[in-house]
Design a protein around this motif. Sequence first.
Motif, PDB file in Angstrom:
ATOM      1  N   GLN A 130      29.603  52.935  64.738  1.00 21.86           N
ATOM      2  CA  GLN A 130      28.507  53.913  64.026  1.00 21.86           C
ATOM      3  C   GLN A 130      29.022  55.167  64.589  1.00 21.86           C
ATOM      4  N   ALA A 185      16.809  54.450  68.439  1.00 22.78           N
ATOM      5  CA  ALA A 185      17.413  54.077  69.547  1.00 22.78           C
ATOM      6  C   ALA A 185      16.717  55.019  70.539  1.00 22.78           C
ATOM      7  N   ASN A 207      12.454  47.855  60.377  1.00 22.10           N
ATOM      8  CA  ASN A 207      12.979  48.745  61.175  1.00 22.10           C
ATOM      9  C   ASN A 207      13.702  48.330  62.307  1.00 22.10           C
ATOM     10  N   GLU A 208      14.746  48.430  62.647  1.00 21.64           N
ATOM     11  CA  GLU A 208      15.427  48.244  64.065  1.00 21.64           C
ATOM     12  C   GLU A 208      15.000  48.817  65.251  1.00 21.64           C
ATOM     13  N   THR A 224      24.586  57.379  63.604  1.00 21.98           N
ATOM     14  CA  THR A 224      23.604  57.593  64.499  1.00 21.98           C
ATOM     15  C   THR A 224      23.441  59.178  65.028  1.00 21.98           C
ATOM     16  N   SER A 264      16.406  52.794  61.660  1.00 19.13           N
ATOM     17  CA  SER A 264      16.454  52.362  62.988  1.00 19.13           C
ATOM     18  C   SER A 264      16.394  53.427  64.274  1.00 19.13           C
ATOM     19  N   LYS A 300      22.961  52.523  57.260  1.00 22.50           N
ATOM     20  CA  LYS A 300      21.936  52.722  58.209  1.00 22.50           C
ATOM     21  C   LYS A 300      21.842  54.016  58.988  1.00 22.50           C
ATOM     22  N   THR A 323      20.178  55.753  62.030  1.00 30.93           N
ATOM     23  CA  THR A 323      19.553  55.460  63.385  1.00 30.93           C
ATOM     24  C   THR A 323      19.145  57.118  63.974  1.00 30.93           C
TER      25      THR A 323
END
Length: 341
Positions: free
Chosen positions: A121, A205, A238-239, A150, A203, A172, A174
């Motif tokens: 990523q 984090a 969602n992660e 990300t 996502s 994706k 994030t």
Amino acid sequence: MLKTEIKTQEKALQEDCPIEKIELAKENVVEQGELVKIADNCEHVVLENCMETISAQEIAQETSKENAENKDENVLEEEQAKKDSIYDDLNLLASLLDKTVDDLKEEFYLLQIRKIMSKLQKVIVRYNMTDLELENLFYCGGQYGLGGITVAPAYLDSQIKQNKKNFTGRLKITSLIDFPFGESSLKGKVANIKESLRLGANSLAVCLPSSFVDKEQKKQFKKQCKKIYRQANWWKKNEIGIVLNASDINEENFSIAVKVLRKIKLSFVVLAFGDANIEEVKHKLVVLNGLGLNKKLYVLANVDKVEMAVELFRLKVDSILTPYADSIGTDLLKRFNLIAK
């Protein structure tokens, strides 16, 4: 030495001596002469034995060398037969698909490269990227088959728009919240979570202070993890994961973190290393794997070579977040003389 003594005793015979002494000296001369002959014979026998041993060793070495050469020839023949068989199969497949063997090779290389890239990523945390740089990055990300992008919340809106425009939302995206140290309040983290979800991040984090994973802060760590999960899980697709600065965490702290995380339904855990050397990263991954973490494991680090990435994948790392993800993709394509398709 014996010959010298014999000469000495023969000389003594020429001097005036009693007859008994002369006879005794003669007997000694004869006996010592026999000893010389025996010694010479022994020396000859030993020499012959040595020569026989050397000859036997040389024969054994020659035989071993011949056997090795024959074995090498057989191995080479087997390898060549396998290559011929593979090439015949490729020709057959190429004929069935109406393609050339080179076309098939290129497709195979691209497939394997994209398998690697799907576990990488691209991380963007600097705040001076232009819109053109972001657009190019997103385009390359789609071409290389990146596992995702990300970004800091400041870039989230533009990245999501690019994702919808160019790739119909396939990549994706994030949101990296409260990076790098996770020192903002829980209230601030929750606000960023809600905003990221509103913008369309799929996502999240969230960074937490590494000081939380010790005995005294264990309850606070558990409380924040649960709160983050509840706030982010309003849409099941969602992660949600947390980020910990692994450079500041020892083995005892890892054990505490794993015991807490096992009971919380987070999707993944990110270990952030920054500029840590690869050996430190590998050591801490081995420690964590031994504790039985039941979450996907991501690593955030300055991984800039594919060889380094593959080493981490072997240690059960599910994804690597790195600023050099697109550079790794470019390098792989250049190595195999490929054009991104």
